[in-house]
Design a protein around this motif. Sequence first.
Motif, PDB file in Angstrom:
ATOM      1  N   VAL A  60      49.589 -36.361 -31.523  1.00  0.00           N
ATOM      2  CA  VAL A  60      48.726 -35.524 -30.663  1.00  0.00           C
ATOM      3  C   VAL A  60      48.672 -35.907 -29.349  1.00  0.00           C
ATOM      4  CG1 VAL A  60      46.338 -34.980 -30.364  1.00  0.00           C
ATOM      5  CG2 VAL A  60      47.122 -34.823 -32.569  1.00  0.00           C
ATOM      6  N   ALA A  61      48.951 -37.224 -28.893  1.00  0.00           N
ATOM      7  CA  ALA A  61      48.759 -38.014 -27.679  1.00  0.00           C
ATOM      8  C   ALA A  61      50.183 -37.372 -26.757  1.00  0.00           C
ATOM      9  CB  ALA A  61      48.975 -39.477 -27.595  1.00  0.00           C
ATOM     10  N   VAL A  62      51.336 -37.395 -27.798  1.00  0.00           N
ATOM     11  CA  VAL A  62      52.396 -36.943 -26.977  1.00  0.00           C
ATOM     12  C   VAL A  62      52.611 -35.564 -26.766  1.00  0.00           C
ATOM     13  CG1 VAL A  62      54.971 -36.446 -27.457  1.00  0.00           C
ATOM     14  CG2 VAL A  62      54.056 -38.793 -27.994  1.00  0.00           C
ATOM     15  N   LEU A  63      52.146 -34.622 -27.685  1.00  0.00           N
ATOM     16  CA  LEU A  63      51.780 -33.230 -27.175  1.00  0.00           C
ATOM     17  C   LEU A  63      50.931 -32.812 -26.198  1.00  0.00           C
ATOM     18  CD1 LEU A  63      51.909 -31.965 -31.201  1.00  0.00           C
ATOM     19  CD2 LEU A  63      53.740 -31.772 -29.457  1.00  0.00           C
ATOM     20  N   THR A  64      49.844 -33.680 -26.044  1.00  0.00           N
ATOM     21  CA  THR A  64      49.008 -33.096 -25.167  1.00  0.00           C
ATOM     22  C   THR A  64      49.027 -34.093 -23.721  1.00  0.00           C
ATOM     23  OG1 THR A  64      47.358 -34.843 -26.180  1.00  0.00           O
ATOM     24  CG2 THR A  64      47.185 -32.566 -27.035  1.00  0.00           C
ATOM     25  N   ALA A  65      49.937 -34.765 -23.776  1.00  0.00           N
ATOM     26  CA  ALA A  65      50.260 -35.608 -22.503  1.00  0.00           C
ATOM     27  C   ALA A  65      50.371 -34.635 -21.342  1.00  0.00           C
ATOM     28  CB  ALA A  65      51.086 -36.507 -22.666  1.00  0.00           C
ATOM     29  N   PRO A  66      50.050 -34.970 -20.259  1.00  0.00           N
ATOM     30  CA  PRO A  66      50.592 -34.013 -18.977  1.00  0.00           C
ATOM     31  C   PRO A  66      51.729 -34.442 -18.845  1.00  0.00           C
ATOM     32  CG  PRO A  66      48.546 -35.691 -18.287  1.00  0.00           C
ATOM     33  CD  PRO A  66      48.999 -35.968 -19.761  1.00  0.00           C
ATOM     34  N   ARG A  67      52.659 -33.516 -18.805  1.00  0.00           N
ATOM     35  CA  ARG A  67      54.099 -33.494 -18.377  1.00  0.00           C
ATOM     36  C   ARG A  67      54.250 -33.728 -16.803  1.00  0.00           C
ATOM     37  NH1 ARG A  67      54.065 -33.747 -23.107  1.00  0.00           N
ATOM     38  NH2 ARG A  67      54.608 -31.813 -24.842  1.00  0.00           N
ATOM     39  N   ARG A  68      55.334 -34.356 -16.954  1.00  0.00           N
ATOM     40  CA  ARG A  68      55.933 -34.926 -15.439  1.00  0.00           C
ATOM     41  C   ARG A  68      56.698 -33.581 -15.051  1.00  0.00           C
ATOM     42  NH1 ARG A  68      56.149 -39.765 -17.880  1.00  0.00           N
ATOM     43  NH2 ARG A  68      55.345 -41.314 -16.691  1.00  0.00           N
ATOM     44  N   GLN A  69      56.416 -32.924 -14.001  1.00  0.00           N
ATOM     45  CA  GLN A  69      56.895 -31.612 -13.746  1.00  0.00           C
ATOM     46  C   GLN A  69      57.439 -31.593 -12.396  1.00  0.00           C
ATOM     47  OE1 GLN A  69      53.817 -29.701 -15.550  1.00  0.00           O
ATOM     48  NE2 GLN A  69      52.354 -30.283 -14.137  1.00  0.00           N
ATOM     49  N   SER A  70      57.875 -30.487 -12.186  1.00  0.00           N
ATOM     50  CA  SER A  70      58.495 -30.120 -10.604  1.00  0.00           C
ATOM     51  C   SER A  70      57.447 -29.641  -9.842  1.00  0.00           C
ATOM     52  CB  SER A  70      59.692 -29.317 -10.592  1.00  0.00           C
ATOM     53  OG  SER A  70      59.082 -27.867 -10.913  1.00  0.00           O
ATOM     54  N   ALA A  71      57.416 -29.847  -8.603  1.00  0.00           N
ATOM     55  CA  ALA A  71      56.117 -29.103  -7.689  1.00  0.00           C
ATOM     56  C   ALA A  71      55.844 -27.852  -7.969  1.00  0.00           C
ATOM     57  CB  ALA A  71      56.642 -29.478  -6.290  1.00  0.00           C
ATOM     58  N   LYS A  72      56.996 -26.847  -8.392  1.00  0.00           N
ATOM     59  CA  LYS A  72      56.943 -25.630  -8.681  1.00  0.00           C
ATOM     60  C   LYS A  72      56.045 -25.303  -9.954  1.00  0.00           C
ATOM     61  CE  LYS A  72      59.521 -21.438  -9.853  1.00  0.00           C
ATOM     62  NZ  LYS A  72      60.970 -20.829 -10.024  1.00  0.00           N
ATOM     63  N   ASP A  73      56.491 -26.016 -10.980  1.00  0.00           N
ATOM     64  CA  ASP A  73      55.661 -26.045 -12.215  1.00  0.00           C
ATOM     65  C   ASP A  73      54.223 -26.598 -12.099  1.00  0.00           C
ATOM     66  OD1 ASP A  73      57.913 -25.187 -13.468  1.00  0.00           O
ATOM     67  OD2 ASP A  73      58.711 -26.837 -14.231  1.00  0.00           O
ATOM     68  N   ALA A  74      54.109 -27.497 -11.292  1.00  0.00           N
ATOM     69  CA  ALA A  74      52.672 -28.021 -11.307  1.00  0.00           C
ATOM     70  C   ALA A  74      51.829 -26.860 -10.516  1.00  0.00           C
ATOM     71  CB  ALA A  74      52.890 -29.465 -10.008  1.00  0.00           C
ATOM     72  N   ALA A  75      52.492 -26.424  -9.588  1.00  0.00           N
ATOM     73  CA  ALA A  75      51.673 -25.482  -8.765  1.00  0.00           C
ATOM     74  C   ALA A  75      51.253 -24.024  -9.669  1.00  0.00           C
ATOM     75  CB  ALA A  75      52.502 -24.945  -7.672  1.00  0.00           C
ATOM     76  N   ARG A  76      52.139 -23.958 -10.305  1.00  0.00           N
ATOM     77  CA  ARG A  76      51.964 -22.741 -11.625  1.00  0.00           C
ATOM     78  C   ARG A  76      50.890 -23.361 -12.648  1.00  0.00           C
ATOM     79  NH1 ARG A  76      56.922 -22.148 -14.022  1.00  0.00           N
ATOM     80  NH2 ARG A  76      56.159 -23.306 -15.815  1.00  0.00           N
TER      81      ARG A  76
END
Length: 169
Positions: A60-76
């Motif tokens: 559950v912790a792995v599935l719900t962890a905030p993903r490290r993402q690109s700036a574009k993905d973070a904005a979306r």
Amino acid sequence: AGVSEAVTRHRARVFRQMALARLDAPGCADAPSAQELARKALDLEPPQSFGRAASLRVLVAVLTAPRRQSAKDAARMSDGELAPQSVVDAVRGAVFELAAHPRVPAADCAEECRRLADTRRWPEDLAVECLAELGAQRLSSPAAFALAMTTRLELGAARASQAPGNAEA
């Protein structure tokens, strides 16, 4: 049999630790491998064991962890885009199993449901579904059932107070 069981438990514990380490590693965006490790740990544990409960928590912790993402993905994502349906389904399955597991306290399950409700990444009804499952799984425990229903009511009240056009005096 005792030695092989101990080795299997140890392997599961190592897989859990590796999954969590993958999430914490700087610059590591390899969430699928963290999921794979958490699932391997889960597969090694007997159904009603404390180890399986620990592996479910890690999953559950792995599935719900905030993903490290690109700036574009973070904005979306900041615009309120939900997690992909496959991830939502995986989280639902893991939290439902957590709710049904006899070694996981109801309060821990309710807290996981609250965390889902507090994050815009998940559909609004996911936390309520998880609390309903918790209540259904813990019918034999009046305290656990009451906790699940009280938490559902609190989440519903919080959602209603945040609804547009609902100003408090």
